[in-house]
Write a protein that holds these residues in place. Structure first.
Motif, PDB file in Angstrom:
ATOM      1  N   THR A   1       0.830  -1.219   0.000  1.00 53.85           N
ATOM      2  CA  THR A   1       0.000   0.000   0.000  1.00 53.85           C
ATOM      3  C   THR A   1       0.865   1.271   0.000  1.00 53.85           C
ATOM      4  O   THR A   1       2.038   1.247   0.387  1.00 53.85           O
ATOM      5  N   ILE A   2       0.232   2.374  -0.396  1.00 51.77           N
ATOM      6  CA  ILE A   2       0.932   3.666  -0.376  1.00 51.77           C
ATOM      7  C   ILE A   2       1.349   3.992   1.060  1.00 51.77           C
ATOM      8  O   ILE A   2       2.467   4.453   1.312  1.00 51.77           O
ATOM      9  N   LYS A   3       0.466   3.723   2.012  1.00 55.93           N
ATOM     10  CA  LYS A   3       0.773   4.024   3.413  1.00 55.93           C
ATOM     11  C   LYS A   3       2.028   3.271   3.867  1.00 55.93           C
ATOM     12  O   LYS A   3       2.909   3.837   4.512  1.00 55.93           O
ATOM     13  N   SER A   4       2.115   2.001   3.498  1.00 59.12           N
ATOM     14  CA  SER A   4       3.278   1.220   3.947  1.00 59.12           C
ATOM     15  C   SER A   4       4.542   1.668   3.217  1.00 59.12           C
ATOM     16  O   SER A   4       5.642   1.629   3.775  1.00 59.12           O
TER      17      SER A   4
ATOM     18  N   GLU B   1       5.085   4.768   2.360  1.00 64.40           N
ATOM     19  CA  GLU B   1       5.445   5.997   3.085  1.00 64.40           C
ATOM     20  C   GLU B   1       6.164   5.644   4.387  1.00 64.40           C
ATOM     21  O   GLU B   1       7.164   6.271   4.753  1.00 64.40           O
ATOM     22  N   GLU B   2       5.668   4.622   5.068  1.00 64.70           N
ATOM     23  CA  GLU B   2       6.298   4.214   6.332  1.00 64.70           C
ATOM     24  C   GLU B   2       7.723   3.706   6.095  1.00 64.70           C
ATOM     25  O   GLU B   2       8.641   4.025   6.840  1.00 64.70           O
TER      26      GLU B   2
ATOM     27  N   LYS C   1       9.812  12.327   2.564  1.00 70.53           N
ATOM     28  CA  LYS C   1       8.425  12.541   2.120  1.00 70.53           C
ATOM     29  C   LYS C   1       8.449  12.694   0.597  1.00 70.53           C
ATOM     30  O   LYS C   1       8.810  13.765   0.086  1.00 70.53           O
TER      31      LYS C   1
ATOM     32  N   ASN D   1      -0.082   9.248  -4.014  1.00 68.11           N
ATOM     33  CA  ASN D   1      -0.254   9.991  -2.762  1.00 68.11           C
ATOM     34  C   ASN D   1      -0.431  11.484  -3.053  1.00 68.11           C
ATOM     35  O   ASN D   1      -0.370  11.911  -4.216  1.00 68.11           O
TER      36      ASN D   1
ATOM     37  N   GLU E   1      -7.260   3.521  -4.382  1.00 70.59           N
ATOM     38  CA  GLU E   1      -6.422   2.441  -3.882  1.00 70.59           C
ATOM     39  C   GLU E   1      -7.232   1.303  -3.247  1.00 70.59           C
ATOM     40  O   GLU E   1      -6.814   0.152  -3.264  1.00 70.59           O
TER      41      GLU E   1
ATOM     42  N   SER F   1      -1.068  -7.678   1.533  1.00 67.13           N
ATOM     43  CA  SER F   1      -1.132  -6.349   2.170  1.00 67.13           C
ATOM     44  C   SER F   1      -1.003  -6.483   3.682  1.00 67.13           C
ATOM     45  O   SER F   1      -0.281  -5.725   4.328  1.00 67.13           O
TER      46      SER F   1
ATOM     47  N   ASN G   1       2.719  -5.076   5.090  1.00 68.11           N
ATOM     48  CA  ASN G   1       2.572  -3.644   5.340  1.00 68.11           C
ATOM     49  C   ASN G   1       2.734  -3.321   6.820  1.00 68.11           C
ATOM     50  O   ASN G   1       2.752  -4.187   7.646  1.00 68.11           O
TER      51      ASN G   1
END
Ligand SMILES: NC(=O)C1=CN([C@@H]2O[C@H](COP(=O)(O)OP(=O)(O)OC[C@H]3O[C@@H](n4cnc5c(N)ncnc54)[C@H](OP(=O)(O)O)[C@@H]3O)[C@@H](O)[C@H]2O)C=CC1
Ligand SMILES: O=C(O)[C@@H]1CCC=N1
Length: 272
Positions: free
Chosen positions: A101-104, A106-107, A113, A137, A163, A268, A272
């Motif tokens: 995922t995009i969130k993971s 980013e993490e 950033k 994002n 997403e 996911s 993630n």
């Protein structure tokens, strides 16, 4: 296009994308950089397409305007951590990993950033007939989207998708070529059974599948209506349709895609 495109990982999908991009003529092969631990795969893409190769992921990260992560999902995190400090500030950081995922992403990137694109292409990109779904994002701007559209559009169609639909998209366009190849094999085996030479069987079947797909894309007519036009009353086609319905063909396809989407969801949850 005047951008440097980097690939981390040089397996099936990266090779297909490199082939599609180079054949399209959108980007000169000297603007493509690829890294991979095994040198044989690198030698193959260099000899076939003339791209720059290295075993050092960081070298690719340093030069790329669009960086494409093309390693297996469970390796993404370690690779991203390895290269995160080398990436350009305005890189379009792109992942093709199923379930990532995009969130993971980013993490994994931590303090960096960056503009992030999550995409799910498929292997037909190699022949300019790919299907890529894309999500991004908030840092990605209109110009970045144009770049990505041009890049992925060079080897097929592009669709933006929220997403939350990516598990389904991964199954339907990323994985389903595997199912279509099985259908092609089965139809070709049937042709051979009917006495047709195998080489001719593959050509006949593949062209029929290609033409059938083009009919759906170009006419916009519902597939059911197109199917009805094939089936002459009391003719040959309706006999085949009757057997497929009796054997649960539709149901098997729906269950197969559901299982594939479920696996994407599991990836996911695990990566993630
Ligand atoms: N195949 C497909 O149809 C599609 C795949 N994807 C996604 O693309 C990604 C790659 O899949 P696919 O190409 O099939 O897999 P492959 O296994 O063919 O390719 C992955 C490549 O990454 C290399 N690799 C392993 N570790 C590293 C590392 N630390 N640094 C750099 N490279 C490394 C592998 O090398 P080695 O072989 O030596 O381990 C291999 O060449 C996956 O995340 C998948 O979900 C997305 C859409 C379609
Ligand atoms: O089988 C896989 O996991 C990858 C992702 C989509 C197609 N191939």
């Amino acid at each position: 296009m005047d951008k440097i495109i980097g690939f981390i990982g040089c397996g099936n999908m990266a090779q297909a994308m490199i082939g599609g991009i180079v054949d399209s003529g959108l980007i000169s092969s000297k603007n493509i950089y690829v890294s991979n631990p095994i040198v044989e795969q690198l030698d193959l893409v260099r000899s076939k397409y003339g791209v720059n190769i290295t075993k050092d992921n960081r070298e690719v990260a340093k030069v790329s305007d669009v960086l494409i992560i093309a390693v297996k999902p469970h390796i993404c995190d370690q690779v991203i951590k390895e290269i995160s400090h080398d990436l350009k500030d305005d890189v379009i950081f792109t992942s093709i990993a199923a379930g990532k995922t995009i969130k993971s992403l980013e993490e994994s990137l931590g303090a960096r950033k960056l503009k992030i694109i999550r995409t799910m292409p498929n292997t037909p990109v190699q022949v300019g007939e790919g299907m890529s779904v894309i999500a991004n994002n908030d840092l990605v701007n209109e110009d970045d989207l144009k770049t990505i559209e041009e890049l992925f559009g060079s080897f097929g169609r592009v669709e933006y998708l929220e997403e939350k639909f990516f598990d389904g998209a991964t199954a339907v366009s990323g994985s389903s070529p595997a199912c279509i190849y099985i259908l092609i094999e089965a139809l070709a085996d049937s042709a051979v059974r009917a006495g047709i030479p195998r080489d001719k069987a593959y050509t006949m079947v593949a062209q029929t599948v290609k033409g059938t797909a083009e009919m759906v894309l170009e006419t916009g007519i519902h597939p059911g209506e197109l199917k009805d036009k094939v089936c002459s009353p009391g003719g040959t086609s309706i006999e085949a349709v009757a057997v497929l319905e009796k054997e649960g063909f539709r149901s098997a396809v729906i269950s197969a895609i559901k299982a594939s989407a479920q696996k994407s969801k599991e990836l996911s949850e695990n990566n993630n």
